[in-house]
Design a protein around this motif. Structure first.
Motif, short mmCIF file in Angstrom:
data_model
loop_
_atom_site.label_atom_id
_atom_site.label_comp_id
_atom_site.label_asym_id
_atom_site.label_seq_id
_atom_site.Cartn_x
_atom_site.Cartn_y
_atom_site.Cartn_z
N LEU A 1 0.82 -1.21 0.00
CA LEU A 1 0.00 0.00 0.00
C LEU A 1 0.86 1.26 0.00
N THR A 2 2.12 1.14 -0.41
CA THR A 2 3.01 2.29 -0.42
C THR A 2 2.40 3.44 -1.21
N GLY A 3 2.44 4.63 -0.60
CA GLY A 3 1.90 5.82 -1.24
C GLY A 3 0.43 6.08 -0.95
N LYS A 4 -0.26 5.13 -0.32
CA LYS A 4 -1.68 5.30 0.01
C LYS A 4 -1.81 6.02 1.35
N ARG A 5 -2.83 6.86 1.44
CA ARG A 5 -3.15 7.59 2.68
C ARG A 5 -4.50 7.09 3.19
N ILE A 6 -4.51 6.61 4.41
CA ILE A 6 -5.72 6.02 4.99
C ILE A 6 -6.20 6.88 6.15
N ALA A 7 -7.43 7.32 6.09
CA ALA A 7 -8.04 8.08 7.19
C ALA A 7 -8.70 7.11 8.16
N PHE A 8 -8.45 7.31 9.44
CA PHE A 8 -9.15 6.59 10.50
C PHE A 8 -9.99 7.66 11.19
N LEU A 9 -11.28 7.44 11.29
CA LEU A 9 -12.20 8.40 11.90
C LEU A 9 -12.73 7.82 13.20
N ALA A 10 -12.46 8.51 14.31
CA ALA A 10 -12.91 8.03 15.62
C ALA A 10 -12.89 9.19 16.60
N THR A 11 -13.43 8.93 17.78
CA THR A 11 -13.37 9.88 18.87
C THR A 11 -13.22 9.09 20.17
N ASN A 12 -13.25 9.77 21.29
CA ASN A 12 -13.09 9.10 22.58
C ASN A 12 -14.08 7.96 22.73
N GLY A 13 -13.61 6.86 23.32
CA GLY A 13 -14.47 5.70 23.56
C GLY A 13 -14.40 4.65 22.47
#
Length: 182
Positions: A4-16
Motif C-alpha cells: 500500500l506504499t503511497g496510500k493515505r488512509i483516514a481513520f475516523l474516531a473519537t473518545n471511547g
C-alpha cells in the motif's frame, strides 16, 4: 501482503473507540506501507475505552476525503454514538462513498454509515445489536466474520480483526470501486 506504499488512509474516531479496532487495522495498513492519519471531531488526542491514546492529525470539520485513498471506522459504542451526532464526521464518511473509495467498518462503526445514508441496498455485518438498525436503513445484514460489498468491508467484533484487516488491505490496493456509492 499487498503493498500500500503511497496510500493515505483516514481513520475516523473519537473518545471511547474500541482500542483493538483502531490499533490492529492501523498496524496492518502501515505495515503494508500506507500512511495512516487520525481524524476526529475535536481535540489533540483521543482515548479508547481501554486506555489507548491516539494523537489526532486533523479535525473532521477540515478533513477532505479527496486527500485520502480509503477510510477505516473503528467501533466502540461511545465512539460510534458520538460520531453519528457530528455533522462534519457524517459528511466526511459520506464523501468516501461519493468518490467510490474503499471503506472499512467494524462493530458499532456502521451507526455512522446509517446516519450518512449509505447502507441502503448494501450487504453488511456488524455487532449483532445493530442488525435491526441496519435492516431499517435498507441494508441486508448477515452474520459473518467479514463481508465485502463493492469496496465496503465490514466485520462484527475484535475477534474478526485478522479477516477484516486482510480484506481492508485488499480493497484499498484495488482502489476505487464503481459499486461504492452514496
Amino acid at each position: 501482503m499487498t503493498d500500500l506504499t503511497g496510500k493515505r488512509i483516514a481513520f475516523l474516531a473519537t473518545n471511547g473507540f474500541e482500542d483493538s479496532e483502531l490499533t490492529s487495522p492501523w498496524a496492518a495498513v502501515t505495515n503494508a506501507g500506507a500512511a495512516a492519519l487520525m481524524i476526529a471531531p475535536e481535540g489533540d488526542s483521543i482515548e479508547g475505552k481501554n486506555g489507548h491514546t491516539q494523537d489526532v492529525d486533523e479535525l473532521s470539520a477540515s478533513a477532505n476525503a479527496d486527500s485520502f485513498d480509503a477510510l477505516v471506522l473503528p467501533g466502540g459504542v461511545v465512539n460510534a454514538d458520538h460520531l453519528r451526532m457530528d455533522e462534519a464526521s457524517i459528511a466526511f464518511a459520506k464523501a468516501f462513498f461519493e468518490a467510490s473509495k474503499p471503506v472499512g467498518v467494524i462493530c458499532h462503526g456502521s451507526w455512522l454509515l446509517i446516519e450518512a445514508g449509505v447502507v441502503d441496498g448494501r450487504t453488511i455485518t456488524s455487532y449483532p445489536s445493530l442488525k435491526t438498525d441496519l435492516k431499517n436503513a435498507g441494508a441486508e445484514w448477515v452474520d459473518e466474520e467479514v463481508v465485502v460489498d463493492q469496496g465496503l468491508v465490514s466485520s462484527r467484533t475484535p475477534d474478526d480483526l485478522p479477516a477484516f484487516n486482510a480484506k481492508v488491505i485488499e480493497e484499498i490496493a484495488e482502489g476505487a470501486h464503481a459499486g461504492q456509492h452514496a
